[in-house]
Scaffold this active site. Structure first.
Site, mmCIF file in Angstrom:
data_model
loop_
_atom_site.group_PDB
_atom_site.id
_atom_site.type_symbol
_atom_site.label_atom_id
_atom_site.label_comp_id
_atom_site.label_asym_id
_atom_site.label_seq_id
_atom_site.Cartn_x
_atom_site.Cartn_y
_atom_site.Cartn_z
ATOM 1 C CB CYS A 50 10.772 -2.016 5.196
ATOM 2 S SG CYS A 50 10.768 -2.619 3.487
ATOM 3 C CB CYS A 56 12.393 1.347 -0.911
ATOM 4 S SG CYS A 56 10.753 1.395 -1.651
ATOM 5 C CB CYS A 361 -1.958 16.930 -0.311
ATOM 6 S SG CYS A 361 -1.958 17.661 -1.961
#
Length: 405
Positions: A50, A56, A361
């Site tokens: 990317c 980002c 998580c």
């Protein structure tokens, strides 16, 4: 050149670590730190796919080969257990979600001037915007909305004001929830309805004064667990990728075996309760969840499995199930938020529940809770790491605990 300059692993937050403990950003195992401060790339250092990497905030580890990233996901879980002095009988190879499969995202908008809007993720470690022109993690149907949403915010967002778009792929298409915009006139309402229709949205909602306003929903927005459609409340939690969800469900299924009385704690919309209720003849699943809208959606879906699903609106942080309640079950599924479930785990450790399947998580809070369960007489039978958030430091897992004493 010394072996101490070799990058030997990736730390939890994504930096490479040399053999003598120095942290090197944007490196990969097998790289070598040069005396002048540069980096000699090794076989696991690849070109990022990317153009926005590493600025980002959507990805932190695009410099890693697929093999190195899978090792990182596994090592995050193993390292968290080691940090608590724990071992698992088995840590399976990790499941890694492919590129362009993320089905939910929150993107920010900032209007800098007339028709000038930045729209995308925040940059790493700051509030600076990355104006998204490419994304290798978003499912293509989500990324297809980036340019139209940028144009919509350019027309409707006040100057110098922030906005946000929450995107979720549901059965009927993309569910879009917008913050920062208001339909103050018939013309603005018509503009938003035209946007929804032209982009074939499943639903379009505005958040005004923290209350959602539905502008467009031709058919009820739903998600599906197994064969069961479930109404999708706005911005409800959903696993990040379909394949990641399937991997988690399959590991929980493997752990449960033929257990008939099952408790699903922090059940959400019913990812596990609804997916697994029909696996075994006569299986009954008690499902506890604190969010009322999620409980109502789960209950509606559970009505399609009469006599199988028993939802309860219950805050397990304030009122965890007690050992007396837990001892009724053959197995307990535990899927808490990132902070873990300290109080509920203490009750489980004091129970005689034969089997606990912990879905997490956050490897750190999981390992802390795992230590409590082990001290209470459970053994960690098997752990399955899952990397749903590809190229991210965010790691999930399913762990099977069996009572041994």
């Amino acid at each position: 050149m010394s072996d101490t300059d070799l990058i030997v692993r990736i730390a939890a937050r994504g930096d490479g670590v040399t053999a003598d403990g120095r942290h090197v950003p944007l490196s990969a195992p097998g790289d070598r730190l040069l005396s002048g401060g540069g980096l000699a790339k090794g076989p696991h250092h690849v070109d990022p796919p990317c153009r926005h990497f590493p600025e980002c905030g959507g990805c932190q580890l695009q410099q890693l080969s697929d093999e190195a990233f899978a090792d990182y996901v596994r090592d995050r879980v193993a390292g968290a257990l080691t940090g608590q002095g724990l071992t698992a009988q088995e840590i399976t190879p990790p499941h890694i979600s492919p590129p362009r499969t993320r089905r939910r995202a929150s993107l920010r908008a900032l209007k800098l001037g007339k028709r000038n809007v930045q729209f995308g993720f925040s940059s790493q470690g700051s509030h600076r915007m990355i104006d998204l022109q490419q994304c290798e993690i978003l499912e293509p149907r989500l990324f297809a909305l980036v340019a139209p949403l940028r144009a919509l915010f350019a027309r409707m967002l006040p100057d110098r004001q922030p906005g946000e778009a929450d995107l979720t792929l549901v059965e009927e298409g993309v569910d879009v929830v917008l913050t920062g915009l208001a339909a103050k006139s018939l013309a603005e309402t018509e503009m938003l309805l035209d946007f929804a229709q032209q982009n074939r949205l499943a639903r379009l909602m505005l958040i005004e004064d923290d209350a959602p306003l539905t502008l467009w929903e031709p058919d009820p927005a739903t998600v599906r667990f197994g064969d069961i459609p479930v109404a999708f409340p706005p911005r409800a939690f959903l696993q990040a990728t379909r394949d990641g969800e399937a991997a988690l469900v399959e590991e929980v299924r493997h752990a449960l075996g033929d257990a008939k009385m099952v408790a699903d704690l922090f059940a959400g919309l019913g990812t596990f309760a609804l997916s697994l209720a029909n696996d075994v003849p006569g299986r009954k699943v008690y499902a506890a969840e604190a969010a009322r809208d999620l409980v109502l959606a789960l209950q509606s879906g559970g009505n399609r499995l009469p006599g199988r699903i028993f939802p309860e609106h219950r805050d397990l942080f304030r009122r965890p199930l007690t050992p007396k309640e837990l001892d009724r079950f053959d197995a307990v599924i535990l899927d808490p938020p990132r902070a873990g479930a300290r109080d509920q785990v203490e009750q489980l450790a004091a129970s005689q529940t034969p089997l606990i399947v912990y879905v997490s998580c956050n490897p750190a809070s999981f390992a802390r809770d795992a230590a409590t369960l082990v001290q209470g007489g459970y053994a960690i039978e098997r752990v399955k790491p899952v990397g749903q958030f590809r190229w991210s430091t965010h790691v999930e897992l399913v762990a099977t605990f069996r009572r041994v004493t």
